[in-house]
Design a protein around this motif. Structure first.
Motif, PDB file in Angstrom:
ATOM      1  N   ASN A 226      41.752  39.779  39.201  1.00  0.00           N
ATOM      2  CA  ASN A 226      41.766  38.384  39.117  1.00  0.00           C
ATOM      3  C   ASN A 226      42.245  37.754  40.615  1.00  0.00           C
ATOM      4  OD1 ASN A 226      41.859  35.590  38.324  1.00  0.00           O
ATOM      5  ND2 ASN A 226      42.509  36.105  36.363  1.00  0.00           N
ATOM      6  N   PHE A 227      43.211  38.138  41.254  1.00  0.00           N
ATOM      7  CA  PHE A 227      43.617  37.553  42.622  1.00  0.00           C
ATOM      8  C   PHE A 227      42.740  38.080  43.560  1.00  0.00           C
ATOM      9  CE2 PHE A 227      47.883  37.329  40.908  1.00  0.00           C
ATOM     10  CZ  PHE A 227      48.116  36.103  40.789  1.00  0.00           C
ATOM     11  N   LEU A 228      42.190  39.309  43.461  1.00  0.00           N
ATOM     12  CA  LEU A 228      41.465  39.865  44.476  1.00  0.00           C
ATOM     13  C   LEU A 228      39.998  38.964  44.543  1.00  0.00           C
ATOM     14  CD1 LEU A 228      40.710  42.056  46.568  1.00  0.00           C
ATOM     15  CD2 LEU A 228      39.715  43.426  44.582  1.00  0.00           C
ATOM     16  N   ALA A 229      39.468  38.719  43.184  1.00  0.00           N
ATOM     17  CA  ALA A 229      38.148  37.934  43.483  1.00  0.00           C
ATOM     18  C   ALA A 229      38.343  36.502  43.858  1.00  0.00           C
ATOM     19  CB  ALA A 229      37.666  38.012  41.992  1.00  0.00           C
ATOM     20  N   GLN A 230      39.269  35.896  43.529  1.00  0.00           N
ATOM     21  CA  GLN A 230      39.703  34.593  43.943  1.00  0.00           C
ATOM     22  C   GLN A 230      40.121  34.615  45.371  1.00  0.00           C
ATOM     23  OE1 GLN A 230      42.168  31.942  41.396  1.00  0.00           O
ATOM     24  NE2 GLN A 230      42.526  33.656  40.022  1.00  0.00           N
ATOM     25  N   SER A 231      40.774  35.529  45.841  1.00  0.00           N
ATOM     26  CA  SER A 231      40.941  35.225  47.574  1.00  0.00           C
ATOM     27  C   SER A 231      39.874  35.722  48.103  1.00  0.00           C
ATOM     28  CB  SER A 231      41.929  36.457  47.681  1.00  0.00           C
ATOM     29  OG  SER A 231      43.341  36.390  47.021  1.00  0.00           O
ATOM     30  N   TYR A 232      38.800  36.644  47.714  1.00  0.00           N
ATOM     31  CA  TYR A 232      37.615  36.605  48.451  1.00  0.00           C
ATOM     32  C   TYR A 232      36.680  35.280  48.389  1.00  0.00           C
ATOM     33  CZ  TYR A 232      37.635  41.831  49.151  1.00  0.00           C
ATOM     34  OH  TYR A 232      37.577  43.057  49.483  1.00  0.00           O
TER      35      TYR A 232
ATOM     36  N   ALA B   8      33.606  38.839  46.171  1.00  0.00           N
ATOM     37  CA  ALA B   8      34.281  38.463  44.903  1.00  0.00           C
ATOM     38  C   ALA B   8      33.414  38.733  43.734  1.00  0.00           C
ATOM     39  CB  ALA B   8      34.329  36.958  44.913  1.00  0.00           C
ATOM     40  N   LEU B   9      32.124  38.923  43.912  1.00  0.00           N
ATOM     41  CA  LEU B   9      31.387  39.345  42.768  1.00  0.00           C
ATOM     42  C   LEU B   9      31.312  40.825  42.657  1.00  0.00           C
ATOM     43  CD1 LEU B   9      27.765  37.172  42.934  1.00  0.00           C
ATOM     44  CD2 LEU B   9      29.663  37.253  41.058  1.00  0.00           C
ATOM     45  N   ALA B  10      31.281  41.394  43.723  1.00  0.00           N
ATOM     46  CA  ALA B  10      31.463  42.910  43.712  1.00  0.00           C
ATOM     47  C   ALA B  10      32.731  43.477  43.058  1.00  0.00           C
ATOM     48  CB  ALA B  10      31.561  43.597  45.310  1.00  0.00           C
ATOM     49  N   ALA B  11      33.890  42.629  43.399  1.00  0.00           N
ATOM     50  CA  ALA B  11      35.182  42.914  42.668  1.00  0.00           C
ATOM     51  C   ALA B  11      35.128  42.727  41.203  1.00  0.00           C
ATOM     52  CB  ALA B  11      36.485  41.964  43.283  1.00  0.00           C
ATOM     53  N   VAL B  12      34.580  41.799  40.909  1.00  0.00           N
ATOM     54  CA  VAL B  12      34.286  41.463  39.361  1.00  0.00           C
ATOM     55  C   VAL B  12      33.475  42.471  38.718  1.00  0.00           C
ATOM     56  CG1 VAL B  12      33.052  39.995  37.753  1.00  0.00           C
ATOM     57  CG2 VAL B  12      34.526  38.928  39.613  1.00  0.00           C
ATOM     58  N   ASP B  13      32.374  42.973  39.580  1.00  0.00           N
ATOM     59  CA  ASP B  13      31.293  43.964  38.954  1.00  0.00           C
ATOM     60  C   ASP B  13      32.423  45.306  38.892  1.00  0.00           C
ATOM     61  OD1 ASP B  13      29.645  42.568  38.759  1.00  0.00           O
ATOM     62  OD2 ASP B  13      28.616  42.981  40.630  1.00  0.00           O
TER      63      ASP B  13
ATOM     64  N   ALA C 279      35.049  49.474  35.612  1.00  0.00           N
ATOM     65  CA  ALA C 279      36.251  50.170  35.077  1.00  0.00           C
ATOM     66  C   ALA C 279      36.679  49.755  33.511  1.00  0.00           C
ATOM     67  CB  ALA C 279      37.557  49.790  35.894  1.00  0.00           C
ATOM     68  N   TYR C 280      36.356  48.518  33.166  1.00  0.00           N
ATOM     69  CA  TYR C 280      36.783  48.183  31.810  1.00  0.00           C
ATOM     70  C   TYR C 280      35.503  47.232  31.125  1.00  0.00           C
ATOM     71  CZ  TYR C 280      41.566  49.187  33.130  1.00  0.00           C
ATOM     72  OH  TYR C 280      42.556  49.956  33.466  1.00  0.00           O
ATOM     73  N   PRO C 281      34.593  48.161  30.727  1.00  0.00           N
ATOM     74  CA  PRO C 281      33.321  47.222  30.196  1.00  0.00           C
ATOM     75  C   PRO C 281      33.324  46.460  29.225  1.00  0.00           C
ATOM     76  CG  PRO C 281      33.437  49.691  29.656  1.00  0.00           C
ATOM     77  CD  PRO C 281      34.352  49.525  30.694  1.00  0.00           C
TER      78      PRO C 281
ATOM     79  N   GLU D  94      38.912  39.737  29.856  1.00  0.00           N
ATOM     80  CA  GLU D  94      39.180  39.089  31.104  1.00  0.00           C
ATOM     81  C   GLU D  94      38.014  39.397  32.264  1.00  0.00           C
ATOM     82  OE1 GLU D  94      42.680  37.834  34.224  1.00  0.00           O
ATOM     83  OE2 GLU D  94      43.054  39.258  32.480  1.00  0.00           O
ATOM     84  N   ALA D  95      37.690  40.927  32.324  1.00  0.00           N
ATOM     85  CA  ALA D  95      36.543  41.320  33.172  1.00  0.00           C
ATOM     86  C   ALA D  95      35.432  40.531  32.685  1.00  0.00           C
ATOM     87  CB  ALA D  95      36.376  42.743  33.152  1.00  0.00           C
ATOM     88  N   LEU D  96      34.935  40.489  31.741  1.00  0.00           N
ATOM     89  CA  LEU D  96      33.623  39.752  31.124  1.00  0.00           C
ATOM     90  C   LEU D  96      33.659  38.213  31.300  1.00  0.00           C
ATOM     91  CD1 LEU D  96      32.891  41.548  27.877  1.00  0.00           C
ATOM     92  CD2 LEU D  96      31.859  41.934  29.849  1.00  0.00           C
ATOM     93  N   ASP D  97      34.811  37.761  31.089  1.00  0.00           N
ATOM     94  CA  ASP D  97      35.037  36.301  31.432  1.00  0.00           C
ATOM     95  C   ASP D  97      34.908  35.957  32.760  1.00  0.00           C
ATOM     96  OD1 ASP D  97      36.540  33.392  31.022  1.00  0.00           O
ATOM     97  OD2 ASP D  97      38.063  34.272  32.183  1.00  0.00           O
ATOM     98  N   MET D  98      35.375  36.672  33.782  1.00  0.00           N
ATOM     99  CA  MET D  98      35.098  36.651  35.216  1.00  0.00           C
ATOM    100  C   MET D  98      33.904  36.742  35.684  1.00  0.00           C
ATOM    101  SD  MET D  98      38.690  38.603  36.484  1.00  0.00           S
ATOM    102  CE  MET D  98      38.256  38.364  38.387  1.00  0.00           C
ATOM    103  N   GLY D  99      33.105  37.467  34.901  1.00  0.00           N
ATOM    104  CA  GLY D  99      31.659  37.716  34.928  1.00  0.00           C
ATOM    105  C   GLY D  99      31.043  36.530  34.878  1.00  0.00           C
ATOM    106  N   VAL D 100      31.269  35.678  33.923  1.00  0.00           N
ATOM    107  CA  VAL D 100      30.578  34.602  33.403  1.00  0.00           C
ATOM    108  C   VAL D 100      30.982  33.577  34.675  1.00  0.00           C
ATOM    109  CG1 VAL D 100      30.657  32.585  31.921  1.00  0.00           C
ATOM    110  CG2 VAL D 100      30.552  34.887  30.904  1.00  0.00           C
TER     111      VAL D 100
END
Length: 419
Positions: free
Chosen positions: A142-148, A157-162, A167-169, A173-179
């Motif tokens: 979460n922090f990594l994507a937001q910081s990018y 940022a998108l790569a971090a979300v992917d 890692a956790y399909p 929260e991962a899917l939420d960040m994808g949206v």
């Protein structure tokens, strides 16, 4: 010998100079400029906060409230002098409110503190190191994507979300960040919908599914569908306070995203660019207040309402008087011409009188500017098209009337000089 005036110490006073690294003694304009830069950074961070970051969003809202309070003090000379006096008294008596200051400067851990301070590159480095050493973690990603995102590295940022999703399909929260990040970075509704479909698959009829569906509606500026979805979920789940809180904070985040930034005297200042954006911001802020009640939401609603408050542009008063005078002169001339039987002349004069009267009314109307419009003009020098049009016409009519009056008095003085 006169006694020194006793200063009443405010037990809740905060040392804004220390909190925002301001130089005491600097002029008010410089201090306010530095505070507005900080406010712009906070609003940008709010716009990219994900559903799973309620703690961050609460801290950002609290910081936004603090910096707004500071700006109100520092831009007013009398309030600033009173604040400095009370601050000195609090420091001297040892009653300075350090708790509020420490709370604003600290967060859950070192990464969050660095993030809130705006040290995004350090956050990226620490998150990468922690993930490599300890494996995937929702909070770290979460922090990594937001910081990018904050350092304009959208693809990273998108790569971090992917990476997180890989890692956790099935992680919510991962899917939420994808949206969210596909909308934030590329406005890719198709990919966002794909992630939402996976949320529906793994979390059928969940609050998260509704929250992210509403998020997509808001991104499309479809407030009618978004508000209907909110009302339907609240009606079916009246006790779900987490849903209410997340949705309210999402709408505040979207309000923040509507603000543009411009460099002003070396600082980045946030402002609204159009009435359409203000109305959308106003609608979402008001809806947030009906969904969830807390001081942070209320403070943001009050700030949005302030942006809609109207102040009259005093610079247009002179032109309004001159256009009104022109309407009166042409009106009188038209009536006199009509009574004298001069048909075409009276028609032209009355038409000019009506045109000048119309310009007077419109100039008065566009002079009533909401604060979002005032701030936009102060920061960019750009007026709204209608305002610019009628100010230009008003300047032309006023200039013509001034020269006409000067010419008339000049002719009168010339005539009397021969008598």
């Amino acid at each position: 010998m006169a006694k020194a005036k006793k200063v009443k110490v405010d037990p809740n006073i905060i040392d804004y100079y220390a909190l925002y690294n301001l130089t005491r003694g600097a002029d008010s304009k410089t201090l306010v400029s530095q505070l507005r830069k900080k406010q712009g950074e906070i609003k940008q961070m709010m716009s990219c906060s994900a559903t799973g970051s309620e703690t961050i969003m609460e801290t950002l809202l609290e910081q936004d409230k603090l910096v707004t309070a500071a700006i109100k003090i520092f831009k007013n000379k009398e309030k600033l002098e009173e604040y400095n006096t009370q601050l000195d008294a609090a420091i001297a008596s040892g009653t300075l409110n350090t708790e509020a200051q420490e709370a604003a400067q600290s967060a859950l851990d070192e990464i969050e503190r660095l993030f809130l301070k705006g040290n995004y590159n350090a956050v990226i480095k620490m998150c990468r190191s922690a993930i490599n050493e300890n494996g995937a973690n929702a909070k770290l990603y979460n922090f990594l994507a937001q910081s990018y995102y904050m350092v304009d590295q959208g693809e990273s940022a998108l790569a971090a979300v992917d990476e997180f999703v890989k890692a956790y399909p099935k992680d919510a929260e991962a899917l939420d960040m994808g949206v969210r990040y596909n909308i934030l970075i590329h406005n890719d509704m198709e990919k966002a919908q794909d992630y939402l479909n996976r949320i529906h698959e793994f979390y059928t009829d969940s609050a998260l599914a509704s929250i992210d569906q509403i998020y997509i509606h808001l991104a499309q500026r479809n407030t009618e569908m978004a508000f209907k979805e909110i009302d339907d979920f609240v009606s079916a789940n009246p006790a779900d306070q987490d849903f209410r809180k997340n949705i309210a904070y999402d709408m505040i985040g979207f309000c923040s995203k509507l603000y543009a930034c411009v460099e002003y005297e070396g600082d980045e200042i946030a402002f609204l660019t159009s009435d359409e954006d203000y109305q959308l911001c106003k609608a979402m802020a008001d809806k947030a207040a009906t969904v969830y009640h807390d001081p942070k939401v209320q403070g943001y609603v009050e700030y949005t309402n302030h942006m809609g408050e109207v102040e009259f542009n005093q610079d247009n008063k002179s032109n309004i008087r001159w256009t009104m005078f022109a309407a009166w002169i042409y009106g009188v001339a038209g009536v006199m011409a009509l009574s004298s039987g001069v048909g075409p002349g009276s028609f032209i004069a009355i038409l000019l009188a009506a045109a000048c009267a119309y310009v007077t009314v419109m100039l008065h109307k566009v002079s009533k500017r909401p604060y979002w419009q005032i701030y936009k003009y102060e920061l960019t020098g750009q007026r709204e098209p209608k305002e610019k049009r009628y100010i230009t016409i008003g300047n032309i009519i006023a200039g013509y009337m001034r020269w006409s009056v000067k010419l008339a008095f000049g002719m009168i003085r010339l005539i009397f000089s021969f008598i």
